[in-house]
Write an enzyme that holds these catalytic residues in place. Structure first.
Site, PDB file in Angstrom:
ATOM      1  N   GLU A  75      31.140  44.911  34.948  1.00 23.87           N
ATOM      2  CA  GLU A  75      31.743  44.511  36.228  1.00 23.87           C
ATOM      3  C   GLU A  75      30.840  44.897  37.389  1.00 23.87           C
ATOM      4  O   GLU A  75      30.094  45.876  37.304  1.00 23.87           O
ATOM      5  CB  GLU A  75      33.109  45.202  36.397  1.00 23.87           C
ATOM      6  N   ASP A  76      30.932  44.142  38.447  1.00 22.99           N
ATOM      7  CA  ASP A  76      30.190  44.482  39.657  1.00 22.99           C
ATOM      8  C   ASP A  76      30.837  45.656  40.377  1.00 22.99           C
ATOM      9  O   ASP A  76      30.178  46.634  40.707  1.00 22.99           O
ATOM     10  CB  ASP A  76      30.072  43.259  40.587  1.00 22.99           C
ATOM     11  N   ASP A  80      37.721  47.964  42.287  1.00 16.17           N
ATOM     12  CA  ASP A  80      38.363  48.164  43.581  1.00 16.17           C
ATOM     13  C   ASP A  80      39.803  48.626  43.325  1.00 16.17           C
ATOM     14  O   ASP A  80      40.027  49.772  42.940  1.00 16.17           O
ATOM     15  CB  ASP A  80      38.260  46.830  44.330  1.00 16.17           C
ATOM     16  N   SER A  81      40.779  47.738  43.452  1.00 12.40           N
ATOM     17  CA  SER A  81      42.161  48.130  43.135  1.00 12.40           C
ATOM     18  C   SER A  81      42.304  48.390  41.635  1.00 12.40           C
ATOM     19  O   SER A  81      43.190  49.122  41.207  1.00 12.40           O
ATOM     20  CB  SER A  81      43.134  47.033  43.561  1.00 12.40           C
ATOM     21  N   LYS A 108      35.101  52.009  43.769  1.00 10.48           N
ATOM     22  CA  LYS A 108      35.748  52.402  45.030  1.00 10.48           C
ATOM     23  C   LYS A 108      37.071  53.073  44.696  1.00 10.48           C
ATOM     24  O   LYS A 108      38.126  52.429  44.751  1.00 10.48           O
ATOM     25  CB  LYS A 108      36.078  51.132  45.826  1.00 10.48           C
TER      26      LYS A 108
HETATM   27  P1  IMP Z   1      40.217  44.496  41.975  1.00 16.62           P
HETATM   28  O1  IMP Z   1      41.121  43.736  41.073  1.00 16.62           O
HETATM   29  O2  IMP Z   1      40.876  44.817  43.291  1.00 16.62           O
HETATM   30  O3  IMP Z   1      39.618  45.737  41.337  1.00 16.62           O
HETATM   31  O4  IMP Z   1      39.070  43.485  42.388  1.00 16.62           O
HETATM   32  C1  IMP Z   1      37.813  43.530  41.861  1.00 16.62           C
HETATM   33  C2  IMP Z   1      37.021  42.333  42.338  1.00 16.62           C
HETATM   34  O5  IMP Z   1      37.163  42.156  43.740  1.00 16.62           O
HETATM   35  C3  IMP Z   1      35.546  42.553  42.128  1.00 16.62           C
HETATM   36  O6  IMP Z   1      35.124  42.109  40.862  1.00 16.62           O
HETATM   37  C4  IMP Z   1      34.940  41.772  43.267  1.00 16.62           C
HETATM   38  O7  IMP Z   1      34.772  40.425  42.895  1.00 16.62           O
HETATM   39  C5  IMP Z   1      35.963  41.842  44.367  1.00 16.62           C
HETATM   40  N1  IMP Z   1      35.638  42.914  45.334  1.00 16.62           N
HETATM   41  C6  IMP Z   1      36.216  44.124  45.466  1.00 16.62           C
HETATM   42  N2  IMP Z   1      35.674  44.842  46.454  1.00 16.62           N
HETATM   43  C7  IMP Z   1      34.685  44.080  46.962  1.00 16.62           C
HETATM   44  C8  IMP Z   1      33.700  44.290  48.006  1.00 16.62           C
HETATM   45  O8  IMP Z   1      33.599  45.339  48.672  1.00 16.62           O
HETATM   46  N3  IMP Z   1      32.846  43.262  48.226  1.00 16.62           N
HETATM   47  C9  IMP Z   1      32.888  42.083  47.530  1.00 16.62           C
HETATM   48  N4  IMP Z   1      33.776  41.854  46.540  1.00 16.62           N
HETATM   49  C10 IMP Z   1      34.666  42.837  46.256  1.00 16.62           C
HETATM   50 MG    MG Z   2      34.103  40.189  40.547  1.00 16.11          MG
END
Ligand code: IMP
Ligand code: MG
Length: 176
Positions: A100-101, A104-105, A132
């Protein structure tokens, strides 16, 4: 594309060194006859990280891709995931490493892990370039992590804002 308003957060050099470290660690952990490593990248954000990471791994491996939608073009995760493109292979004989890049959540990844575990892979681990933790809503066990970062919206090295900036070779913060 106007890149003048991007502040460098992680330089090309810092990313390169970290990806080399991760690749070495993964090679060491998965080396051995009984391992059948497959890197699963979540498009699109992970594509740059995957392509650098795989070239730093010196054991046999396969790759495959999934497209999961959760974010749209905004900056907040919706909480729902939809598999837009599934894997091409049956994963039962594979040691899966999700690449994964950014975590976040954690909503996207935790749901995806549940789905993949139901398919009984030999093993499943997670590698993320960026974490994060302040934003975490759903718990995810991370096996490999490049950088723990503060709650800033970042772009570059595959990460986008409204589909822009993925091609930046460094990771930056968009300044208003
Ligand atoms: P999550 O489900 O909230 O963990 O979302 C993860 C996805 O949100 C990552 O794979 C990214 O594609 C996108 N994402 C989360 N934070 C960032 C950010 O700071 N910049 C760009 N894309 C983000
Ligand atoms: Mg992504």
């Amino acid at each position: 594309m106007d890149m003048n308003n991007i502040k460098v957060f992680l330089s090309e050099e810092e990313i390169k060194n970290k990806v080399a470290q991760l690749g070495k660690q993964i090679s060491d952990d998965y080396r051995g006859e009984d391992k059948n490593l497959i890197l699963i990248a979540i498009l699109k954000g992970s594509v740059v990280f995957l392509s650098d990471l795989m070239r730093n791994i010196d054991i046999d491996l396969s790759i495959d891709f999934m497209v999961v939608s959760s974010y749209g073009s905004g900056t907040e995760s919706s909480g729902n995931i939809k598999i837009v493109k599934d894997l091409d292979i049956n994963i039962q004989n594979y040691d899966l490493l999700i690449v994964e890049d950014i975590l976040d959540s954690g909503r996207t990844l935790s749901k995806l892990i549940d789905i993949l575990k139901m398919r009984n892979p030999k093993s499943l681990k997670v590698c993320t370039l960026l974490d994060k933790p302040d934003r975490r809503v759903s718990h995810v066990d991370l096996d490999y992590c490049g950088f723990v970062i503060p709650d800033e919206f970042i772009v570059g090295y595959g990460l986008d804002f409204g589909e822009k900036y993925r091609n930046l070779p460094y990771i930056g913060i968009v300044e208003p």
